[in-house]
Design a protein around this motif. Structure first.
Motif, short mmCIF file in Angstrom:
data_model
loop_
_atom_site.label_atom_id
_atom_site.label_comp_id
_atom_site.label_asym_id
_atom_site.label_seq_id
_atom_site.Cartn_x
_atom_site.Cartn_y
_atom_site.Cartn_z
N THR A 104 0.92 -1.19 0.00
CA THR A 104 -0.12 0.15 0.22
C THR A 104 0.85 1.21 0.18
OG1 THR A 104 -0.13 0.19 2.38
CG2 THR A 104 -1.81 -1.03 1.24
N GLY A 105 0.24 2.46 -0.07
CA GLY A 105 1.08 3.77 0.10
C GLY A 105 1.07 4.30 -1.17
N LYS A 106 2.18 4.78 -1.61
CA LYS A 106 2.38 5.54 -2.92
C LYS A 106 2.83 4.45 -4.00
CE LYS A 106 1.41 9.45 -1.05
NZ LYS A 106 2.38 10.53 -1.00
N ILE A 107 1.72 3.51 -4.28
CA ILE A 107 2.24 2.43 -5.22
C ILE A 107 1.15 2.45 -6.29
CG2 ILE A 107 1.21 0.70 -3.61
CD1 ILE A 107 4.34 -0.35 -5.16
N ALA A 108 1.50 1.94 -7.58
CA ALA A 108 0.50 1.86 -8.67
C ALA A 108 -0.45 0.68 -8.23
CB ALA A 108 1.28 1.79 -9.87
N HIS A 109 -0.01 -0.33 -8.01
CA HIS A 109 -0.45 -1.76 -7.77
C HIS A 109 -0.75 -1.92 -6.51
CE1 HIS A 109 1.28 -2.83 -12.05
NE2 HIS A 109 0.26 -2.01 -12.00
N ASN A 110 -1.87 -1.33 -5.93
CA ASN A 110 -2.05 -1.48 -4.37
C ASN A 110 -2.79 -2.76 -4.32
OD1 ASN A 110 -2.63 0.25 -2.14
ND2 ASN A 110 -3.01 1.70 -3.37
N GLY A 111 -2.44 -3.53 -3.36
CA GLY A 111 -3.16 -4.79 -2.89
C GLY A 111 -2.30 -5.98 -2.33
N LEU A 112 -2.76 -7.02 -2.56
CA LEU A 112 -2.36 -8.19 -1.55
C LEU A 112 -1.36 -9.06 -2.76
CD1 LEU A 112 -2.80 -9.47 1.15
CD2 LEU A 112 -4.18 -10.68 -0.20
N VAL A 113 -0.20 -9.28 -2.08
CA VAL A 113 0.68 -10.20 -2.85
C VAL A 113 1.39 -11.25 -2.10
CG1 VAL A 113 1.13 -8.37 -4.68
CG2 VAL A 113 2.57 -8.67 -2.69
N GLU A 114 1.43 -12.36 -3.02
CA GLU A 114 2.24 -13.41 -2.07
C GLU A 114 3.70 -13.70 -2.81
OE1 GLU A 114 0.07 -17.06 -1.00
OE2 GLU A 114 1.78 -17.79 -0.08
N VAL A 115 4.62 -13.53 -2.15
CA VAL A 115 6.10 -13.99 -2.99
C VAL A 115 6.86 -14.70 -2.30
CG1 VAL A 115 6.02 -11.29 -4.10
CG2 VAL A 115 7.03 -11.66 -1.76
N PRO A 116 7.92 -15.30 -3.06
CA PRO A 116 8.56 -16.23 -2.38
C PRO A 116 9.94 -15.52 -1.49
CG PRO A 116 9.20 -16.22 -4.80
CD PRO A 116 7.86 -15.56 -4.46
N MET A 117 10.24 -15.91 -0.35
CA MET A 117 11.23 -15.39 0.47
C MET A 117 12.35 -15.18 -0.33
SD MET A 117 10.28 -15.00 3.84
CE MET A 117 9.15 -15.69 4.89
N GLY A 118 13.17 -14.37 -0.38
CA GLY A 118 14.48 -14.13 -1.13
C GLY A 118 14.39 -13.18 -2.27
N LEU A 137 18.73 -4.41 8.25
CA LEU A 137 18.50 -3.16 7.93
C LEU A 137 17.86 -2.21 8.91
CD1 LEU A 137 17.14 -3.70 4.26
CD2 LEU A 137 19.29 -2.96 4.93
N GLY A 138 17.83 -2.69 9.97
CA GLY A 138 16.97 -2.05 11.13
C GLY A 138 15.60 -1.87 11.15
N SER A 139 15.13 -2.84 10.30
CA SER A 139 13.65 -3.18 10.25
C SER A 139 13.35 -4.49 10.84
CB SER A 139 13.00 -2.94 8.93
OG SER A 139 11.75 -2.90 8.76
N MET A 140 12.00 -4.90 10.54
CA MET A 140 11.67 -6.37 10.49
C MET A 140 10.86 -7.03 9.70
SD MET A 140 9.23 -5.84 13.80
CE MET A 140 8.71 -7.36 14.04
N MET A 141 10.56 -8.16 9.70
CA MET A 141 9.41 -8.76 8.65
C MET A 141 8.41 -8.34 9.09
SD MET A 141 9.14 -10.87 6.08
CE MET A 141 10.42 -12.35 6.24
N GLY A 142 7.72 -8.21 10.30
CA GLY A 142 6.48 -8.01 10.83
C GLY A 142 5.50 -8.84 10.31
N SER A 143 4.48 -8.31 10.27
CA SER A 143 3.22 -9.29 9.73
C SER A 143 3.09 -9.19 8.44
CB SER A 143 2.03 -9.23 10.60
OG SER A 143 1.67 -7.91 10.23
N GLY A 144 3.48 -8.15 7.69
CA GLY A 144 3.40 -8.13 6.18
C GLY A 144 2.94 -6.97 5.49
N GLY A 145 2.88 -5.85 6.25
CA GLY A 145 2.46 -4.49 5.78
C GLY A 145 3.82 -4.01 5.01
N LEU A 146 3.41 -3.43 3.80
CA LEU A 146 4.54 -2.98 3.26
C LEU A 146 4.04 -1.70 2.57
CD1 LEU A 146 6.69 -5.41 0.88
CD2 LEU A 146 7.00 -2.99 0.68
N ILE A 147 4.40 -0.61 3.22
CA ILE A 147 3.87 0.63 2.86
C ILE A 147 5.16 1.53 2.08
CG2 ILE A 147 3.28 3.12 3.99
CD1 ILE A 147 2.02 0.83 5.87
#
Lengths: 179, 551
Positions: free
Chosen positions: B374-388, B438-448
C-alpha cells in the motif's frame, strides 16, 4: 455478531430488561466471556449505556468496576450514544499517507465539530479509526459500516453529500475502533 | 465422515464444476465488497436465471485476488479459453458480459474473443503483478469459494489433516520443523519448535490459539486469509492441535473484521456438520472443537500474553515471560498462539511435504510471504512472493512503482514495530535476517511505500503516536518513555528541535528497548531509530537554526 432492528432507533436508552437477562445467561455459562457479552450488548444498542452495564454486572455476577475497566481499556466500546451517522475516517498508515488527516479536518470544518464529538442535533458522530483493512481503497471513510473508498481528501463536502443521499443504516458489526 | 469420503465429495464437486460451460467468480472479500461486489453477483445470478442458464453457468464468490484498488474483480473461466480477470466491474458491465459472452458460450455458439466487449477492464494475468508471485497461502483465492466446504475439498482441503491423523505428534512437529516454517506474525520463531515445547508439557487440557488480531495499521494479510480461505486456517489449527495434543482451539479475531469472523464461524459450522470438527473426526476417534472470541480494538492484544488475557475476558495487558504460554497459557494451561498466515501454510506442508516447502525461499527463511502492498504504489493490493525476492522486485516490478512522476523514497515494513528501508537498499532480499540487518523487521506483512514528497520524520511521528496511544500503560518504560519521545519528536516536527533532543530520543529508545515488558514497547522506537539511521538529514534539516536559537 447479531443484528437487531433496535439499532436504527437512536432513542433507545436501555435494552429491555429481559433481553439483558437472556444475554447474561447465555454468556455466564462460558468462562471469561465478559468481552463477548459486551460486544453483543453494544451490537444491539450501538453503545453500552450505564444502566445496561449495571444490569449486566448484576446478572453475570461481575463487579461494575471490572466492567468499566474493560469498557474503557478497549477502544471498540462506546459509552455514549453515537448518533445517526457514525462517520469513521480511517487513520491507518495507508490512508494517512494518502492524506486522511486533511479529510478529517475537512469534515470537522463542515460539521463544526472535532474528532470524537457529535453534532448537537445528534445527526453525526465523527471519529478517526484505526485501519479498516481496505487499504487498497485508501483514503477511505466508513459511515455506519458502508465504506466510501478512494476519497478526494479536499472534498469533505462531497463525501457528506453522498452520505446524505445514501442514508446508510447502522450495521451491528460496525467498525468503530475509535482512537 | 470416513476419510475416503473426502475424495468422493471433492470429485463430485469437481465434476459439477467441469460440467459448467462458464464459471464466474467475484471477489467476496471486504475490499471488493466495499466497492459493490454483492450487487454484481446478484445481477449476474439474476441474468443467468432469467436466461435459463443456471445449469450451465456457475456464479460464486472467491477470496481476495490481490488488485484491491481495481475492484470489484471478476474472474471468468470459459470452456476452451484462458481465464480472464475483469477489473472495476459494475452490475451493468456484468450484464453486458452475460449477454455478449457468457450466454452465447453457454448456448454453444462459437466465441472468438471472450474479452472483446469489456476489453478495457481486462487485467493481464501474465503481467508481472501475477507472474512474479508464488501463491501457497493464497492459492485458493480466485478459484475456490470460501463459503463452500466442497470447493475447499476440490483443492486438496483436509487432506493435510487426514495425513496428520496417521502421524504421531512427534512426527508432525518434525515435519513442520524440517519445512523451515517460521512464525509469520513477525518474530519468526520456528513453528515446529514452538509446537514441540507445547507437546512436551503434560496436561489434560491444552489450547491452540489463532491470533487474528491484525492491528498493524496498513496491513490486511490476515483478514484476507481468514476471509478468503477460512477452512485452511481451521485445518492448520487442527494439525497444530495434533502436534501438541491440544484439546481445544480458540480463534481470536478483531471485531473490526466482521466478515472474517462470519466466515470462520461459518467454516466451523460446515466442518462440524461434515464430521471434520467435533467428535470422532474422520473416524479417527479424536475429538476437537473451536471457540471464537473477538478482539475489541487494542493493538497490544497481538502480543501473546495480552491476547490470552483478553480471551479470558480481562484487560489485554501483557505479563512477563517466562513462564511462556507453552507452559502456562490460557486458563493456566499449556497454550500455543499462532498467526493466521502461519497456520494457513501448515495444511500445504503436510500435504506436499517438508521438502516441497523448504525448496522455496532462502537458507533460513523458507516458503512464501504475503504482503499488503500500500501507500504510494501503482498496484495497491495483496501479494504473495517467495522469500528471497528483493524489495525492488516487489515495489518496482510487482507494484509498478509509484505510478506517478514522483520517485520512491523507501518502504516501511513491520508497521509500528518495524522500520523504514531507503530505496538505496532495495536490492536486499526479503528474509527475517536481512530485514533485521537493515534495522527493520519482517513484521506481519505490511509494506508501505512512500515517495519523495513524504516526510520520514512525520511518518516516524505517526507510528510513535500510534504506539503511545496503544500502550497499555502497565510498564513505565513504554508508558512514560513513549510519551516523552513523542514530545521530543513533536518539537522537531514543529521546527523547535535541537541536537540534544535527538540524543535524548536515542537514550529513551534504548531504555524502552531494554526495559519494556512486551514487544510493543520494545519495538515502538524502531520506526524513529531506523528513520534516524537512514535519513539523518531529514531530522537535522528540521532542527532549530543556531542563529534563530540565539535570538
Amino acid at each position: 455478531m447479531s443484528e437487531d432492528t433496535a439499532l436504527d432507533d437512536v432513542e433507545v436508552e436501555e435494552a429491555p430488561e429481559d433481553e439483558i437477562v437472556v444475554l447474561a445467561q447465555k454468556w455466564k455459562k462460558k468462562r471469561g466471556s465478559l468481552i463477548m457479552a459486551l460486544h453483543e450488548l453494544q451490537g444491539r444498542l450501538g453503545y453500552v449505556p450505564r444502566e445496561s452495564a449495571m444490569k449486566l454486572g448484576r446478572e453475570m455476577g461481575i463487579p461494575l468496576a471490572n466492567i468499566y475497566e474493560v469498557l474503557t481499556f478497549y477502544n471498540y466500546f462506546k459509552l455514549e450514544s453515537p448518533g445517526k451517522y457514525i462517520i469513521s475516517v480511517c487513520t491507518g498508515t495507508a490512508c494517512h499517507i494518502k492524506g486522511s488527516p486533511k479529510l478529517l479536518h475537512g469534515i470537522e470544518n463542515e460539521l463544526g465539530i472535532k474528532e470524537g464529538e457529535s453534532t448537537p442535533d445528534g445527526e453525526y458522530h465523527l471519529q478517526g479509526v484505526r485501519c479498516l483493512g481496505c487499504c487498497g481503497l485508501a483514503p477511505l471513510a466508513s459511515v455506519n459500516g458502508k465504506v466510501y473508498g478512494k476519497q478526494d481528501v479536499t472534498d469533505a463536502h462531497g463525501l457528506l453529500e453522498n452520505v446524505k443521499r445514501d442514508e446508510p443504516m447502522h450495521v451491528a458489526a460496525e467498525s468503530n475502533d475509535a482512537e | 465422515m470416513k476419510p475416503e469420503e473426502l475424495e468422493v465429495k471433492a470429485a463430485a464437486e469437481l465434476a459439477k464444476q467441469q460440467a459448467m460451460d462458464v464459471r464466474l467468480v467475484c471477489c467476496s472479500s471486504t475490499g471488493c465488497q466495499s466497492s459493490g461486489a454483492a450487487d454484481i453477483v446478484a445481477r449476474i445470478k439474476a441474468d443467468i436465471t432469467e436466461r435459463g442458464l443456471a445449469g450451465k453457468v456457475q456464479v460464486g464468490g472467491t477470496g481476495c485476488m490481490g488488485l484491491c484498488s481495481k475492484g470489484p474483480l471478476v474472474r471468468m473461466t470459459c470452456k476452451g479459453h484462458e481465464d480472464v480477470l475483469f477489473s472495476e466491474m459494475t452490475p451493468d458491465l456484468a450484464s453486458r458480459l452475460v449477454e455478449e459472452v457468457v450466454a452465447p458460450v453457454a448456448n454453444g455458439e462459437e466465441i472468438h474473443d471472450p474479452v472483446g466487449p469489456l476489453g478495457a477492464h481486462v487485467v493481464d494475468l501474465h503481467a508481472a503483478f501475477f507472474a512474479m508471485q508464488e501463491r501457497v497461502v493464497l492459492s485458493n483465492n480466485g478459484h475456490a469459494d470460501p463459503e463452500k466446504l466442497a470447493d475447499y475439498l476440490v483443492h486438496g482441503g483436509y487432506q493435510g489433516l487426514r495425513k496428520a491423523l496417521t502421524m504421531s505428534a512427534e512426527e508432525i512437529c518434525q515435519e513442520v520443523l524440517a519445512s523451515g516454517l517460521r512464525g509469520r506474525g513477525g518474530a519468526g520463531y520456528p513453528t515446529g519448535l514452538k509446537w514441540d515445547f507445547a507437546h512436551r508439557m503434560q496436561s489434560d487440557v491444552k489450547y491452540v490459539i489463532c491470533n487474528g488480531d491484525e492491528g498493524d495499521p496498513g496491513a490486511f494479510m490476515d483478514r484476507s486469509v481468514l476471509e478468503g480461505d477460512p477452512h485452511a486456517v481451521l485445518e492448520g489449527m487442527m494439525i497444530a492441535a495434533r502436534a501438541m495434543n491440544a484439546t481445544n482451539g480458540v480463534f481470536y479475531i478483531r471485531a473490526e473484521y466482521p466478515l472474517a469472523v462470519d466466515r470462520i464461524e461459518k467454516a466451523i459450522r460446515q466442518a462440524r456438520q461434515a464430521g471434520l470438527v467435533g467428535r470422532n473426526i474422520l473416524n479417527s476417534g479424536w475429538s476437537f472443537d473451536f471457540d471464537v472470541r473477538l478482539g475489541a480494538g487494542a493493538f497490544v492484544c497481538g502480543e501473546e500474553t495480552a491476547l490470552i488475557a483478553s480471551v479470558e475476558g480481562k484487560l489485554g495487558t501483557p505479563r512477563p515471560r517466562p513462564p511462556f504460554p507453552s507452559v502456562k497459557g490460557l486458563w493456566d494451561k499449556p497454550s500455543c498462539v499462532n498467526n493466521v498466515e502461519t497456520l494457513a501454510n501448515v495444511p500445504r506442508i503436510l500435504l506436499n511435504g517438508a521438502e516441497w516447502f523448504a525448496a522455496k525461499g532462502t537458507e533460513k527463511s523458507k516458503g512464501t510471504k504475503v504482503f499488503a502492498l500500500t501507500g504510494k504504489i501503482a498496484h495497491n493490493g495483496l501479494v504473495e512472493v517467495p522469500m528471497g525476492i528483493t524489495i525492488r522486485e516487489i515495489v518496482e516490478t510487482i507494484g509498478g512503482g509509484t505510478g506517478t512522476d514522483r520517485k520512491v523514497k523507501g518502504v516501511q515494513t513491520g508497521g509500528p514495530s518495524g522500520g523504514m528501508i531507503p530505496e538505496s537498499q532495495f536490492d536486499t532480499p526479503i528474509s527475517y535476517e536481512h530485514l533485521q540487518q537493515l534495522g527493520s523487521m519482517m513484521g506481519s506483512g505490511g509494506l508501505i511505500v512512500i515517495d519523495d514528497h513524504d516526510s520520514v520524520v512525520e511518518l516516524a511521528r505517526f507510528y510513535l503516536d500510534f504506539c503511545v496511544d496503544e500502550s497499555c500503560g502497565k510498564c513505565a518504560p513504554c508508558r512514560i518513555g513513549g510519551t516523552q519521545m513523542l514530545h521530543l519528536l513533536d518539537k522537531i516536527v514543529a521546527g523547535d528541535g535541537t541536537e540534544e533532543d535527538i540524543a535524548n530520543i536515542r537514550m529513551i529508545a534504548q531504555a524502552m528497548q531494554k526495559g519494556s515488558l512486551c514487544a510493543l514497547g520494545q519495538t515502538a522506537p524502531t520506526p524513529v531509530l531506523s528513520a534516524l539511521k537512514h535519513f539523518p538529514s531529514e531530522f537535522t534539516e528540521r532542527l532549530k537554526q543556531p542563529a534563530a536559537a540565539e535570538a
